[in-house]
Enzyme design. Structure first.
Site, short mmCIF file in Angstrom:
data_model
loop_
_atom_site.label_atom_id
_atom_site.label_comp_id
_atom_site.label_asym_id
_atom_site.label_seq_id
_atom_site.Cartn_x
_atom_site.Cartn_y
_atom_site.Cartn_z
N ILE A 66 0.88 -1.17 0.00
CA ILE A 66 0.00 0.00 0.00
C ILE A 66 0.92 1.22 0.00
O ILE A 66 1.42 1.62 1.05
CB ILE A 66 -0.93 0.01 1.22
CG1 ILE A 66 -1.76 -1.28 1.30
CG2 ILE A 66 -1.86 1.23 1.16
CD1 ILE A 66 -2.49 -1.47 2.62
N PRO A 67 1.19 1.79 -1.18
CA PRO A 67 2.21 2.85 -1.30
C PRO A 67 1.74 4.21 -0.79
O PRO A 67 1.57 5.16 -1.55
CB PRO A 67 2.49 2.87 -2.80
CG PRO A 67 1.19 2.49 -3.42
CD PRO A 67 0.59 1.47 -2.47
N CYS A 68 1.58 4.31 0.53
CA CYS A 68 1.06 5.54 1.12
C CYS A 68 1.98 6.74 0.87
O CYS A 68 1.54 7.88 0.89
CB CYS A 68 0.79 5.36 2.60
SG CYS A 68 2.22 4.90 3.57
N TYR A 69 3.25 6.47 0.57
CA TYR A 69 4.18 7.57 0.29
C TYR A 69 3.82 8.32 -0.99
O TYR A 69 4.30 9.43 -1.21
CB TYR A 69 5.63 7.06 0.23
CG TYR A 69 5.92 6.17 -0.95
CD1 TYR A 69 6.39 6.71 -2.14
CD2 TYR A 69 5.75 4.79 -0.88
CE1 TYR A 69 6.67 5.90 -3.24
CE2 TYR A 69 6.02 3.97 -1.96
CZ TYR A 69 6.48 4.54 -3.14
OH TYR A 69 6.75 3.74 -4.22
#
Length: 104
Positions: free
Chosen positions: A52-55
């Site tokens: 989950i690439p929250c960045y």
């Protein structure tokens, strides 16, 4: 039925490498344009940062989070640069160039 955080994570997973989305954009795509803060809470509690690439989520001005939970704002910048995202001289992401259009 999925809970709110799971819906948000499903949207964030779709952000392609080299693009960013805003908290408001994620909220709208998750079903409620008023969920911007909820998006922030969900990303802060991200159970699977590898998938989950929250960045890839920035604020509406293209600024990275000062409280990026997975290593601070410098780590968020590093991860975005590794994706090929370039920053303006003032440290913001150029949203005209890197904002995700919602297409997969």
């Amino acid at each position: 039925m999925k809970n709110t955080f799971e819906i948000i994570y499903d949207v964030v997973k779709k952000i392609p490498k080299g693009k960013v989305a805003t908290y408001g954009q994620i909220a709208l795509m998750a079903g409620n344009r008023h969920w911007s803060q909820v998006v922030g809470y969900a990303l802060h509690a991200n159970p699977d940062p590898e998938n989950i690439p929250c960045y890839r989520v920035v604020n509406r001005f293209g600024e990275v989070s000062k409280a990026f939970v997975f290593g601070g704002e410098n780590e968020q910048v590093r991860l975005l640069k590794n994706d090929g995202v370039k920053f303006l001289p003032d440290g913001r992401v150029d949203l005209k160039k890197y904002l995700w259009d919602g297409e997969e």
